[in-house]
Scaffold this motif. Sequence first.
Motif, mmCIF file in Angstrom:
data_model
loop_
_atom_site.group_PDB
_atom_site.id
_atom_site.type_symbol
_atom_site.label_atom_id
_atom_site.label_comp_id
_atom_site.label_asym_id
_atom_site.label_seq_id
_atom_site.Cartn_x
_atom_site.Cartn_y
_atom_site.Cartn_z
ATOM 1 N N VAL A 146 12.209 -16.273 13.181
ATOM 2 C CA VAL A 146 12.119 -16.869 11.846
ATOM 3 C C VAL A 146 10.663 -16.954 11.402
ATOM 4 C CG1 VAL A 146 12.478 -19.006 10.537
ATOM 5 C CG2 VAL A 146 14.299 -18.114 11.997
ATOM 6 N N ARG A 147 9.772 -17.357 12.314
ATOM 7 C CA ARG A 147 8.346 -17.413 11.969
ATOM 8 C C ARG A 147 7.809 -16.034 11.605
ATOM 9 N NH1 ARG A 147 7.873 -21.049 16.413
ATOM 10 N NH2 ARG A 147 6.904 -19.413 17.667
ATOM 11 N N ILE A 148 8.236 -15.005 12.338
ATOM 12 C CA ILE A 148 7.793 -13.636 12.063
ATOM 13 C C ILE A 148 8.279 -13.204 10.681
ATOM 14 C CG2 ILE A 148 8.106 -11.214 12.739
ATOM 15 C CD1 ILE A 148 8.192 -12.298 15.689
ATOM 16 N N ALA A 149 9.532 -13.483 10.356
ATOM 17 C CA ALA A 149 10.075 -13.117 9.042
ATOM 18 C C ALA A 149 9.327 -13.850 7.926
ATOM 19 C CB ALA A 149 11.569 -13.432 8.975
ATOM 20 N N LYS A 150 9.075 -15.143 8.111
ATOM 21 C CA LYS A 150 8.344 -15.911 7.095
ATOM 22 C C LYS A 150 6.931 -15.387 6.933
ATOM 23 C CE LYS A 150 10.867 -20.264 7.321
ATOM 24 N NZ LYS A 150 10.804 -21.695 7.656
ATOM 25 N N HIS A 151 6.297 -15.026 8.030
ATOM 26 C CA HIS A 151 4.943 -14.480 7.970
ATOM 27 C C HIS A 151 4.918 -13.167 7.185
ATOM 28 C CE1 HIS A 151 0.811 -13.750 9.180
ATOM 29 N NE2 HIS A 151 1.167 -12.515 9.545
ATOM 30 N N SER A 152 6.011 -12.426 7.268
ATOM 31 C CA SER A 152 6.125 -11.163 6.537
ATOM 32 C C SER A 152 6.556 -11.374 5.096
ATOM 33 C CB SER A 152 7.135 -10.248 7.234
ATOM 34 O OG SER A 152 6.707 -9.950 8.542
ATOM 35 N N GLY A 153 6.727 -12.624 4.693
ATOM 36 C CA GLY A 153 7.097 -12.941 3.315
ATOM 37 C C GLY A 153 8.578 -12.751 3.022
#
Length: 70
Positions: A49-56
Amino acid sequence: MPKRIGIIPRAPIGRILENAGARRVSMEAMEAFAQFLEDRGAEIAEKAVRIAKHSGRKTVHDGDVRLAVK
């Protein structure tokens, strides 16, 4: 204290252990293995989830999960 009911059903956990070669699997073994998988799965999910959020993005993709596992 009430016994925590897990997210993962115990029957598939037993099948995983049997497919790995166990002839018989105790309920305690299934509970312990399921608890480990739930804990580790939650850690991986949070990272994905953090990776997806970081990718916008709001959507978690398979690549996010694969990256979180590494």
